[in-house]
Design a protein around this motif. Structure first.
Motif: not given
Lengths: 213, 213
Positions: A49, A65, A101-102, A106-107, A111, A115, A134, B99, B102-103, B106-107, B112, B116, B122, B126, B129-130, B133-134, B137, B141
């Motif tokens: 990760e 995590q 955490a969620c 994350p927002l 990283r 972005y 957020w 993963i 939380c990764e 949420p995005l 969310v 944007l 956006a 865009a 793409d966002w 992208h997430w 990523v 993992a």
């Protein structure tokens, strides 16, 4: 045990608190996120990760995590417990932890903010608005939960739990971004109570070996 | 039990899978997120977060946050288990789940993406793409974890776990946004294996009472 982490990483901070609450010793291995050290081959070889925190246990497990790491610590070193004994209490503590955490963290981690600036061309104001938005959405939910019947000194009762391990680093982070925290008096009272405890003090960013001003 | 949820909500979908895997019956209460029904006073009175899924248990508990709900179900209805019996295995399954939870998710959830578009202006490109992208990523993992020694039919061994409850809805979501999933063959093999099971089929968005084309 070795904790790969970064003083300012709020997910790392969660694990440092849990280790301190349980009185567990560990080697502190700094990974400088702002310099991108988590993407270096040496670290990537340890964990695909490329994220901190990563806990290497004495028997060679490499755990990732933060909430999963803390639950592992709680299962393998049950005293003091970081989750209540009853299933409804455990569900409440996990849900509180996951609000942070969620829904918030994350927002708002490094990283994602990068972005926003590099790819979405957000200016400083837009980035800060995003951050604070957020935080506010998440802490409103947290505050509503703190107003429920189950009140105590900490987020759930009179001993710190996984929820406090998640909440406190998020408040530190929100303070760095000058988020308005006055709408959350119950949550902030929990934060203050936590910060009276040596475990939370020892784990805080300014007390870390890699701390920067 | 009553599950307040939305057919397309990926966090709701996680809980529907868990309920189906455990063979638990429940009333399906639709909350139309795209129409903002989660912000209506009737729902807000039930849960301050204004988020789905929310599970109301037979004894009146109102549980939020999908992973916390699933762990509660696993503690109160242990068969079949959704977490391994060993602490390292549990840590791995929780980390895999996080993963996604939380990764990635949420995005990329609805509120969310709305921020944007409305606040950061956006455009469609865009935003997509966002999203992608997430997903990339996070799934990189996940794929790296699937390549570890602990391989099985599902994310962890030969029975579905919490990790699969999180993974499958994320793949559905990624497919809606035409994310390229070819770089993740091991992960997609797990997805396909899950989708052979009636529990995953019954829980999928198109099988929900509030499904839309």
């Amino acid at each position: 045990m070795k904790l790969y982490n970064y003083f300012r990483s709020s997910a790392s901070f969660r694990v440092r608190i849990a280790l301190a609450l349980k009185g567990l010793q560990y080697d502190y291995v700094p990974v400088h996120l702002a310099k991108g050290e988590q993407k270096q081959p040496e670290f990537a070889a340890l964990t695909p990760e490329g994220l901190v925190p990563m806990l290497e246990t004495g028997d060679g497990l490499r755990l990732t995590q933060s909430m999963a790491i803390i639950e592992y610590l709680d299962e393998t070193h049950p005293t003091p417990p970081l989750l209540p004994a009853d299933a409804p209490g455990r569900a409440r503590v996990r849900a509180l932890s996951q609000i942070v955490a969620c829904e918030i963290h994350p927002l708002n981690n490094l990283r994602v903010l990068k972005y926003l600036v590099h790819d979405l061309k957000a200016d400083d104001g837009a980035k800060t608005d995003w951050y604070r938005h957020w935080v506010a959405v998440g802490l409103q939910a947290y505050e509503a939960r703190m107003a429920e019947g189950t009140r105590g000194i900490y987020s759930h009762g009179d001993a710190p739990t996984l929820a406090d391990c998640c909440l406190v680093p998020q408040i530190f982070n929100a303070q760095r971004f000058d988020s308005d925290l006055t709408p959350y008096p119950l949550t902030m009272a929990v934060f203050q109570a936590c910060m009276q405890l040596p475990a939370f003090q020892q784990a805080q960013p300014s007390a870390c070996p890699d701390a920067e001003p």
